[in-house]
Scaffold this motif. Structure first.
Motif, short mmCIF file in Angstrom:
data_model
loop_
_atom_site.label_atom_id
_atom_site.label_comp_id
_atom_site.label_asym_id
_atom_site.label_seq_id
_atom_site.Cartn_x
_atom_site.Cartn_y
_atom_site.Cartn_z
N ASP A 116 -68.94 -33.34 14.33
CA ASP A 116 -69.67 -32.25 14.97
C ASP A 116 -68.73 -31.05 15.10
O ASP A 116 -67.55 -31.20 15.44
CB ASP A 116 -70.15 -32.72 16.35
CG ASP A 116 -71.07 -31.75 17.06
OD1 ASP A 116 -71.20 -30.58 16.63
OD2 ASP A 116 -71.66 -32.15 18.08
N TRP A 117 -69.24 -29.86 14.84
CA TRP A 117 -68.45 -28.63 15.02
C TRP A 117 -68.15 -28.36 16.49
O TRP A 117 -67.31 -27.52 16.81
CB TRP A 117 -69.20 -27.44 14.44
CG TRP A 117 -69.03 -27.21 12.97
CD1 TRP A 117 -69.88 -27.58 11.97
CD2 TRP A 117 -67.93 -26.55 12.32
NE1 TRP A 117 -69.39 -27.18 10.75
CE2 TRP A 117 -68.19 -26.55 10.93
CE3 TRP A 117 -66.75 -25.96 12.79
CZ2 TRP A 117 -67.33 -25.97 10.01
CZ3 TRP A 117 -65.89 -25.39 11.86
CH2 TRP A 117 -66.17 -25.40 10.49
N LYS A 136 -70.23 -31.17 10.83
CA LYS A 136 -68.99 -30.79 10.17
C LYS A 136 -68.48 -32.03 9.42
O LYS A 136 -67.59 -32.73 9.85
CB LYS A 136 -67.94 -30.31 11.18
CG LYS A 136 -66.67 -29.75 10.53
CD LYS A 136 -65.64 -29.33 11.57
CE LYS A 136 -64.40 -28.72 10.90
NZ LYS A 136 -63.37 -28.35 11.89
N ASN A 177 -63.29 -25.55 15.44
CA ASN A 177 -64.27 -26.19 16.32
C ASN A 177 -64.45 -25.39 17.60
O ASN A 177 -63.59 -24.61 18.01
CB ASN A 177 -63.81 -27.60 16.69
CG ASN A 177 -64.02 -28.60 15.57
OD1 ASN A 177 -64.48 -28.24 14.49
ND2 ASN A 177 -63.66 -29.85 15.81
N THR A 179 -69.33 -29.03 25.16
CA THR A 179 -69.85 -30.00 24.20
C THR A 179 -70.45 -31.18 24.95
O THR A 179 -70.15 -31.43 26.10
CB THR A 179 -68.73 -30.48 23.27
OG1 THR A 179 -67.65 -30.97 24.06
CG2 THR A 179 -68.25 -29.35 22.39
#
Length: 672
Positions: free
Chosen positions: A97-98, A119, A296, A302
């Motif tokens: 994941d970005w 990602k 990132n 997040t």
């Protein structure tokens, strides 16, 4: 009838793929991992997600053509969290994941939200919820009406078909019970992506569909035939034999890994597009030690809440500086820029490497990163580029504007009738989960095949409320600039004016979806706006290519979207009160049965999240409507640069987007 339907298939051998070789700084699959790059390629594709792998695969079918695809993420290692449908959503916030997030959403509660994006080799197809639907014919007919000939439903259908191999549900009895029908004329039989159904069905889905029918919402015959309004059990990108995820990596890359002209490098971040005669900003072009090394998101918002389809999970735990002088170009109408290649680096502190493209550069980095890359390269709104001393190659106001997303709000109505199997048992009952795991590993049947929330409903506004006419009348009366970001270029206002007219006209129909119900079979009827009136922005926040962009979806800034959600929350109460739903014994916790509109607005303000569908930032529209690419997906003012991803959508369709992106990428090959 027994609620749990299991197949009687014989044991199938699941051949686990070996882990990939340890990654080097630059590595190429399909030949020696240590082989150097070619001096040049015919085509360079930026981003090896869905659209990037489709384009690279199809171009490399010609053995005389060399193609390089550059991916910032790494390949997955065939982990269960990726392949097994029971883990859908569990890898959000993980290593693939970005870890992006939005700007603070001041129109809601002032907090930023996670914006998960893939990602990884395969991009979002590795992380998504696996739902496979296309939207309505009206979605694509509207694209064509905005000045894009050939992009109507009839123009898109051959490419929807080309991308898939559709396998009907395995049992006629199941098909009847769950209203799963299909029209063979609109489905593919030899495409790369396996599209099928799980080997387990939760009976609560039939309760929901019966309730919707009782209230006047129909069940779709085939959710992929273009008549997309109503309830539907949508298929998923699921291998019908192994019951594993059929993602872009495993369908458009792995089977072709030995093709000598199909080159992929991973772990490399493209920092800018190289444009003949155009200088770069010093920060864009040079290592930036001490900053954000991998690109990132780093702002602490997040999330590991998965897809946000309601409180409580159903996924079991896994086992173990100086600037260059300003260089200004003419407007796109008078420009004909030549793109020569791209620069990239693994980390911000690494020296940049460049590679040349002799024919085209094709950007397929997703709606957020494609807009960012164009802006870093000097293609975008001149005022934005000037503010960061980025030399302006093309003044294209549409780059990063027109951002659209399906925003959703979760609900929590847990079902208390224990006689129904529930996905929550996979996390609350270790014995049940162990038996389900054994069944999956042995027979590829049972609850572990049913991770995707695919019993859905795409409801037209006139079928759920008597207020639809007044809501749409209010939208029609709006000044187009009233709820847009301040200071937009007049072309963007002109484009939005036409989009708004289209939305008002279409949403008055009883066969066009206004919002989606995402049913998790445990008591969550999550609601997502399908045809938003709100528009956001995605702008660079610095000239450092490893600094994530400012992502401002501006969800619900147009009050029409909020009104749709209010009406949808009220309609949920009607659903739960139907004779078909009463046996489930739902407890209405969020919202409660007597929450007033003020309380509903509080739930919306704190609960809004993304459905992971950002789009529209490089819109396929005429220049005078704020467009970025033409109907052949060529960037205006550049002779050999295209964008091929969800960023080109002029208006977001009422669908989960992966099937649409596959089709867009398949379609563009006929134009290259």
């Amino acid at each position: 009838m027994n609620a749990m339907h299991r197949s009687t298939l014989a044991l199938t051998t699941f051949a686990a793929c070996l882990p990939l070789t340890a990654l080097s700084l630059v590595h190429i699959h399909g030949r020696d991992l240590n082989a150097p790059l070619l001096d040049s390629y015919d085509y360079i594709v930026v981003g090896c997600g869905i659209s990037g792998l489709v384009v690279t695969n199809r171009l490399s079918e010609d053995p005389s053509v060399s193609v390089l695809c550059i991916e910032a993420g790494d390949p997955d290692q065939y982990e269960p969290i990726i392949q097994n449908p029971v883990y859908v959503g569990a890898d959000i916030g993980g290593i693939y994941d970005w870890l992006l997030s939005t700007t603070p959403q001041t129109q809601l509660d002032g907090a930023p939200r996670p914006m998960p994006q893939g990602k990884v080799l395969g991009g979002g197809s590795i992380l998504n919820a696996m739902c496979w639907n296309r939207g309505g014919q009206d979605d694509y007919n509207a694209w064509a009406a905005l000045g894009n000939p050939g992009w109507d439903w009839e123009g898109m259908l051959p490419y929807f078909i080309k991308s898939e191999t559709y396998t009907p549900v395995y049992s006629a009895e199941i098909a009847r019970e769950y209203s799963i029908n299909y029209n063979p004329l609109v489905h593919g039989t030899s495409g790369p992506v396996q599209v099928s159904y799980p080997r387990f069905f939760y009976p609560q889905s039939t309760n929901l569909f019966a309730a919707l029918n009782y209230l006047g919402v129909p069940t779709q015959y085939d959710p992929n035939d273009g008549s997309s309004a109503g309830a539907a059990f949508v298929p998923t990108d699921l291998d019908p034999v192994n019951q594993t995820r059929s993602d872009a990596r495993r369908t458009y890359y792995d089977p072709y890994v030995s093709r000598p002209n199909f080159h992929v490098i991973t772990g490399q971040h493209v920092t800018r597009i190289l444009i003949e005669g155009v200088e770069s900003n010093f920060v864009v072009d040079n290592p930036t030690p001490g900053g954000n090394e991998n690109g990132n998101g780093l702002n602490g918002v997040t999330s590991n809440e998965g897809f946000g389809f309601g409180p409580g999970g159903s996924t079991p735990a896994l086992e173990n500086s100086t600037t260059a002088p300003l260089f200004r170009r003419q407007s796109p109408e008078a420009s004909n820029l030549r793109i020569t290649g791209v620069e990239f680096a693994a980390r911000a502190s690494d020296a940049r490497t460049s590679v040349t493209a002799t024919r085209e550069v094709i950007i397929a980095a997703g709606a957020l990163h494609s807009a960012q890359l164009l802006q870093l390269s000097g293609i975008g709104p001149s005022s934005l580029l000037d503010s960061f001393d980025i030399p302006i190659a093309l003044d294209l106001p549409g780059v990063g504007n027109n951002l659209q997303d399906h925003c959703l709000v979760g609900t929590f109505y847990p079902y208390n009738n224990a006689s129904y199997p529930s996905p929550t048992q996979l996390t609350t009952n270790a014995t049940y989960n162990a038996a389900a795991e054994l069944e999956y590993n042995t027979f590829k049947t049972g609850p572990w095949t049913a991770g995707s929330p695919n019993a859905l409903a795409f409801n037209p506004l006139p079928l759920i409320t008597n207020n639809s006419a007044s809501i749409l009348s209010g939208a029609d009366d709006q000044d187009p600039t009233e709820f847009l970001p301040a200071g937009l270029d007049p072309t963007l206002v002109a484009g939005y004016t036409l989009q708004k007219e289209s939305l008002v006209r279409r949403l008055a129909e009883t066969n066009v979806a206004s919002y989606e119900i995402i049913n998790n079979n445990a008591g969550s009827l999550t609601l997502a706006v399908m045809h938003p009136f709100s528009r956001g922005q995605c702008y660079i926040r610095s000239p450092d290519p490893f600094e994530p962009p400012n992502i401002d979806p501006r969800w619900l800034t147009n009050p029409v979207d909020r009104q749709v959600l209010i009406e949808a929350l009220l309609f949920n109460r009607q659903i739960l009160a139907t004779p078909a739903m009463l046996p489930l014994q739902a407890a209405q916790f969020v919202p409660t049965v007597d929450d007033d509109e003020e309380a509903l607005n509080r739930i919306i303000n704190t609960g809004i999240r993304t459905e992971f569908h950002p789009s529209g930032t490089c819109a396929m529209l005429p220049l005078e409507q704020g467009g970025v690419v033409d109907p052949r997906l060529r960037v205006y003012g550049a002779q050999n640069l295209r964008v091929v991803d969800a960023g080109i959508f002029p208006m977001i369709p009422a669908a989960h987007l992966q099937a649409v992106v596959y089709a867009v990428a398949e379609k563009v090959i006929s134009m290259v």
